[in-house]
Write an enzyme that holds these catalytic residues in place. Structure first.
Site, short mmCIF file in Angstrom:
data_model
loop_
_atom_site.label_atom_id
_atom_site.label_comp_id
_atom_site.label_asym_id
_atom_site.label_seq_id
_atom_site.Cartn_x
_atom_site.Cartn_y
_atom_site.Cartn_z
N TYR A 165 -4.76 8.81 -5.63
CA TYR A 165 -3.46 7.85 -5.65
C TYR A 165 -4.05 7.26 -4.06
O TYR A 165 -4.03 5.71 -3.38
CB TYR A 165 -2.45 8.31 -5.59
CG TYR A 165 -1.03 7.32 -5.31
CD1 TYR A 165 -0.92 6.08 -6.07
CD2 TYR A 165 -0.44 7.00 -3.81
CE1 TYR A 165 0.14 5.94 -5.62
CE2 TYR A 165 0.77 6.36 -3.92
CZ TYR A 165 0.59 5.87 -4.52
OH TYR A 165 2.18 4.71 -4.46
N LYS A 197 -4.62 3.37 -2.15
CA LYS A 197 -3.93 2.95 -1.78
C LYS A 197 -4.72 2.29 -0.55
O LYS A 197 -4.85 1.50 0.35
CB LYS A 197 -2.81 3.36 -1.29
CG LYS A 197 -1.68 3.48 -2.79
CD LYS A 197 -1.15 1.93 -2.38
CE LYS A 197 -0.35 2.07 -3.86
NZ LYS A 197 0.59 1.05 -3.95
N SER A 229 0.75 -1.04 -0.19
CA SER A 229 0.10 -0.12 0.21
C SER A 229 1.31 1.31 0.47
O SER A 229 1.85 1.38 -0.76
CB SER A 229 -0.88 -0.10 0.81
OG SER A 229 -1.76 1.40 1.21
#
Length: 268
Positions: free
Chosen positions: A154, A158, A140
């Protein structure tokens, strides 16, 4: 988990954290397959690994496509003769304001950072079940724990893969497949080359080998997670949970300089 002789697929294994993991796991006696989109980078990485004594197979494929995922899994299973560990490491990023981010870039991040590892894990489950002592490692990001400005998509991807890993750990409990989530901070990788974020913004980078070492230790200890960044990161996580407004003010102060530092951070 005892890593020796484990059959391991590492996506995005031609550079950065993926390659560092390949070296570290291979040094423990694992058999490695690395995948990536760039043939030349894979050739270079495989040559380096072989020169260090690591048994490695290379797979050229784009995990952002159904065909690429099928090719990756099929060739990995053939090369390794099965699979004990899947490392979901491949990823992409495009920093900047959301309104300045193209829809294609948003979709690319979600596809590679979230959808691809979920679908690859689903497809790999039969092989992992056959192992009897298997593991899924999801790489992650610190932004999966603390959302930063200019990384909205993003961070969403994640955070999504982190919760996917947590849910799957519980879903697979007692079935011979463990799940480990890894949260690196800013790391010296090719993916970070376009970013100018550094100590002047209170963000220090660490080598990919440090993330790999911490991950290896967690694998051997059957841990649930790896959070890089030490005490400073732990304090930020606690602050984000207990007093997020204070963290908001910190980011507001650094926002103009941060916007400038990340404007060229693109790796898709």
């Amino acid at each position: 988990m005892n890593i020796e002789a484990k059959r391991i697929l590492i996506t995005g294994g031609s550079s950065g954290i993926g390659l560092a993991l390949a070296f570290a796991l291979g040094a423990k006696g694992a058999r490695i397959a690395i995948s990536g989109r760039r043939p030349q980078a894979l050739d270079t990485a495989a040559a380096q690994l072989l020169a260090s004594g690591v048994e490695v197979a290379k797979i050229v494929a784009d995990l952002g496509t159904a065909e690429g995922r099928a090719t990756t899994l099929d060739l990995a299973l053939k090369a390794l003769g099965g699979m004990d560990v899947l490392v979901n490491n491949a990823g992409g990023v495009r920093a900047g304001r959301l309104e300045d981010t193209a829809e294609a870039e948003i979709r690319a991040m979600i596809e590679v950072d979230l959808i691809a590892p979920i679908l690859l894990a689903r497809a790999a489950l039969p092989a992992l079940r056959e192992s009897g002592d298997a593991l899924i490692v999801n790489i992650s990001s610190g932004m999966g724990l603390i959302g930063m400005p200019f990384y909205s998509t993003y961070a969403a991807a994640k955070a999504g893969i982190a919760r996917f890993g947590e849910a799957m750990r519980r879903e697979l409990s007692g079935e011979g497949i463990h799940v480990l989530n890894v949260y690196p901070g800013a790391t010296e990788t090719p993916m970070m080359q376009g970013s100018q974020v550094g100590p002047d913004l209170g963000i220090a980078r660490e080598p990919a080998s440090a993330v790999a070492s911490a991950t290896i230790a967690a694998v051997e200890a059957n841990a649930f997670e790896v959070i890089q960044g030490g005490e400073a990161r732990a304090q930020m996580i606690a602050l984000n949970r207990n007093d997020p407004a204070t963290l908001d003010r910190r980011f507001a102060e650094m926002k103009p300089k941060l916007a400038q530092a990340v404007r060229g951070h693109v790796s898709l």
